[in-house]
Design a protein around this motif. Structure first.
Motif, mmCIF file in Angstrom:
data_model
loop_
_atom_site.group_PDB
_atom_site.id
_atom_site.type_symbol
_atom_site.label_atom_id
_atom_site.label_comp_id
_atom_site.label_asym_id
_atom_site.label_seq_id
_atom_site.Cartn_x
_atom_site.Cartn_y
_atom_site.Cartn_z
ATOM 1 N N ARG A 1 -10.224 -9.999 -2.305
ATOM 2 C CA ARG A 1 -10.922 -10.323 -2.058
ATOM 3 C C ARG A 1 -13.124 -9.769 -2.883
ATOM 4 N NH1 ARG A 1 -12.208 -11.607 4.312
ATOM 5 N NH2 ARG A 1 -11.259 -14.301 4.281
ATOM 6 N N LEU A 2 -12.954 -8.381 -2.986
ATOM 7 C CA LEU A 2 -13.609 -8.224 -3.705
ATOM 8 C C LEU A 2 -13.765 -8.470 -5.182
ATOM 9 C CD1 LEU A 2 -13.149 -4.028 -2.472
ATOM 10 C CD2 LEU A 2 -15.291 -5.409 -2.167
ATOM 11 N N LEU A 3 -12.711 -8.578 -5.623
ATOM 12 C CA LEU A 3 -12.419 -8.765 -7.290
ATOM 13 C C LEU A 3 -13.353 -10.678 -7.067
ATOM 14 C CD1 LEU A 3 -8.985 -7.224 -9.140
ATOM 15 C CD2 LEU A 3 -11.905 -6.359 -9.141
ATOM 16 N N GLU A 4 -12.821 -10.820 -6.383
ATOM 17 C CA GLU A 4 -13.660 -12.446 -6.359
ATOM 18 C C GLU A 4 -15.133 -12.697 -5.655
ATOM 19 O OE1 GLU A 4 -9.550 -15.512 -4.694
ATOM 20 O OE2 GLU A 4 -11.032 -13.964 -3.286
ATOM 21 N N THR A 5 -15.653 -11.634 -4.843
ATOM 22 C CA THR A 5 -17.219 -11.134 -5.369
ATOM 23 C C THR A 5 -17.417 -10.886 -6.485
ATOM 24 O OG1 THR A 5 -16.853 -10.275 -2.856
ATOM 25 C CG2 THR A 5 -18.357 -10.408 -4.370
ATOM 26 N N LEU A 6 -17.010 -10.301 -7.217
ATOM 27 C CA LEU A 6 -17.773 -9.792 -8.052
ATOM 28 C C LEU A 6 -17.293 -10.673 -9.574
ATOM 29 C CD1 LEU A 6 -16.707 -5.847 -8.289
ATOM 30 C CD2 LEU A 6 -18.749 -7.231 -8.020
ATOM 31 N N PHE A 7 -16.555 -11.438 -9.801
ATOM 32 C CA PHE A 7 -15.753 -12.363 -10.637
ATOM 33 C C PHE A 7 -16.036 -13.733 -10.569
ATOM 34 C CE2 PHE A 7 -14.815 -8.185 -11.456
ATOM 35 C CZ PHE A 7 -15.709 -7.613 -12.426
ATOM 36 N N VAL A 8 -15.820 -14.035 -8.990
ATOM 37 C CA VAL A 8 -15.244 -15.483 -8.462
ATOM 38 C C VAL A 8 -16.441 -16.604 -8.568
ATOM 39 C CG1 VAL A 8 -13.935 -17.254 -8.223
ATOM 40 C CG2 VAL A 8 -12.798 -14.925 -8.965
ATOM 41 N N HIS A 9 -16.487 -15.720 -7.465
ATOM 42 C CA HIS A 9 -16.913 -16.388 -6.448
ATOM 43 C C HIS A 9 -19.163 -16.874 -6.965
ATOM 44 C CE1 HIS A 9 -14.667 -16.593 -3.284
ATOM 45 N NE2 HIS A 9 -15.256 -15.046 -3.285
ATOM 46 N N ARG A 10 -19.211 -17.787 -6.790
ATOM 47 C CA ARG A 10 -20.989 -18.617 -7.401
ATOM 48 C C ARG A 10 -21.553 -18.674 -5.916
ATOM 49 N NH1 ARG A 10 -18.995 -21.105 -12.362
ATOM 50 N NH2 ARG A 10 -19.150 -19.601 -14.105
ATOM 51 N N PHE A 11 -22.742 -18.113 -5.469
ATOM 52 C CA PHE A 11 -23.410 -18.070 -4.683
ATOM 53 C C PHE A 11 -24.490 -19.216 -4.315
ATOM 54 C CE2 PHE A 11 -21.138 -14.141 -5.216
ATOM 55 C CZ PHE A 11 -21.323 -13.787 -2.846
ATOM 56 N N SER A 12 -24.902 -20.475 -3.325
ATOM 57 C CA SER A 12 -25.842 -21.007 -3.602
ATOM 58 C C SER A 12 -27.126 -20.492 -3.173
ATOM 59 C CB SER A 12 -25.185 -22.591 -2.579
ATOM 60 O OG SER A 12 -24.757 -22.422 -1.294
ATOM 61 N N HIS A 13 -26.724 -19.745 -2.158
ATOM 62 C CA HIS A 13 -28.206 -19.046 -1.564
ATOM 63 C C HIS A 13 -27.951 -17.450 -1.960
ATOM 64 C CE1 HIS A 13 -29.392 -22.690 0.903
ATOM 65 N NE2 HIS A 13 -27.443 -22.742 0.755
ATOM 66 N N GLY A 14 -29.102 -16.831 -2.368
ATOM 67 C CA GLY A 14 -28.827 -15.731 -2.894
ATOM 68 C C GLY A 14 -28.695 -14.717 -1.909
ATOM 69 N N THR A 15 -29.159 -14.784 -1.191
ATOM 70 C CA THR A 15 -29.407 -13.457 0.203
ATOM 71 C C THR A 15 -28.670 -13.903 1.968
ATOM 72 O OG1 THR A 15 -32.200 -14.470 0.581
ATOM 73 C CG2 THR A 15 -31.512 -12.872 -0.907
ATOM 74 N N MET A 16 -28.745 -13.322 2.452
ATOM 75 C CA MET A 16 -28.771 -13.325 3.630
ATOM 76 C C MET A 16 -29.501 -12.372 4.741
ATOM 77 S SD MET A 16 -25.078 -11.921 4.392
ATOM 78 C CE MET A 16 -24.919 -12.435 6.494
ATOM 79 N N PRO A 17 -29.889 -12.952 6.036
ATOM 80 C CA PRO A 17 -30.217 -11.856 6.657
ATOM 81 C C PRO A 17 -29.865 -10.182 7.062
ATOM 82 C CG PRO A 17 -30.486 -14.005 8.192
ATOM 83 C CD PRO A 17 -29.781 -14.162 6.637
#
Length: 331
Positions: free
Chosen positions: A164-180
């Motif tokens: 999960r950590l590696l996917e967060t850094l290298f795989v996922h692309r977020f449509s929204h940059g932030t959250m509360p």
């Protein structure tokens, strides 16, 4: 939110985004060809006027207190937030647009949230696995279990969160940059708390192996690894749908990878595989806290999957009718 604190400069960023592609319905042109705009901004809660903008679109003035990520502008007080790429020309507004402002509160990036959520369970579990002092009693400090399933469970748990950590850094692309910002405390309480609860019992000196022994562990391990590979495959497929820097949404379809064929039947197979992984882990360890974590996770992911499924149906008229949100033909 205190509407009186909202300044014209604080309003300007989003208004500029709404118009910088060339809005005609609520803009005027000067002799110099510089676009003007007129936007009335109201507090979404009190309906009080915050400001009336009539500015040239030359500069981007931003009040630091109301940085762009925490601003939400809506056409209706209870409606959805407008997107940054929206322009007034394409919105149902008149010559003078009335928008409603809502302060979303302090924001934090999704990447930071995910890294914090996932690093916590990884480290917490290892503290129980190595039986650091003050957990099980002095005579058990830094001892290890005699059961192979305990060591296998630690490997699987660590693998899951490292993935999960590696996917967060290298795989996922977020449509929204932030959250509360407040959400990080809620999310970390959930992930970290369950990790500690599970790890305490699985690594406890009195823990006993599953009732059906090695056969149960082997079958559970196969299910766990199968779903982990499936989850990763879906994440790669979803990543490839969105080029870097793009927010465009497309219908996900199966690829040549057999793990993606689940797209034929469900809208969110990544959630299906995620639940399957934790079911496998629960069978492997035969631990009640793991089973409860799997159940709670399934309920939450079902809510998310249903929301995404409705969004797909609303956005794409040709969306495959055979698909269910998370469980084929059932849910």
């Amino acid at each position: 939110m205190d509407g009186s604190l909202m300044s014209v400069e604080g309003c300007t960023h989003h208004q500029r985004n709404l118009n910088d592609k060339g809005s005609k319905s609520s803009t005027k042109k000067s002799k110099r060809g510089v676009l003007f705009f007129e936007v009335e901004l109201l507090d979404a809660k009190t309906r009080e006027k915050l400001c009336f903008l009539d500015k040239e679109l030359k500069t981007q003035a931003v009040n630091p207190q109301w940085y762009p990520a925490r601003q939400s502008l809506r056409l209706d007080p209870k409606g959805k937030s407008l997107k940054d790429e929206d322009i007034l020309q394409n919105l149902p507004v008149g010559t003078t647009a009335t928008l409603y402002f809502r302060d979303l509160g302090a924001q934090i990036s999704w990447v930071t949230v995910f890294l914090t959520e996932y690093a916590g369970p990884l480290l917490i579990y290892l503290l129980f696995y190595f039986r650091v002092p003050f957990i099980y009693g002095r005579k058990y400090d830094f001892t290890s279990s005699k059961y192979s399933v305990v060591h296998l469970a630690c490997i699987c748990h660590s693998f899951h969160y490292i993935k999960r950590l590696l996917e967060t850094l290298f795989v996922h692309r977020f449509s929204h940059g932030t959250m509360p910002l407040r959400n990080i405390f809620k999310n970390c309480t959930y992930y970290w708390g369950f990790a500690a609860w599970m790890a305490y019992y699985i690594n406890h000196p009195l823990y006993t192996p599953p009732a059906y022994g090695h056969e149960q562990v082997k079958l559970a391990l196969i299910l766990f690894l199968f779903c982990q590979l499936g989850n990763f495959s879906i994440h790669i497929a979803l990543r490839n749908l969105r080029p870097p820097g793009s927010k465009a949404r497309k219908i996900p379809y199966p690829t040549k990878n057999p793990f993606t064929w689940l797209f034929l039947f469900v809208s969110c197979p990544n959630y299906t595989y995620e639940v399957g992984s934790w079911v496998g882990f629960a069978i492997m360890t035969q631990c009640l806290p793991v089973a409860l974590f799997s159940l709670v996770g399934f309920i939450q992911m079902t809510i998310w999957a249903k929301g995404k499924h409705r969004s797909y149906l609303k956005e794409f008229r040709d969306y495959p009718a055979l698909r269910s949100p998370i469980v084929p033909f059932l849910l």
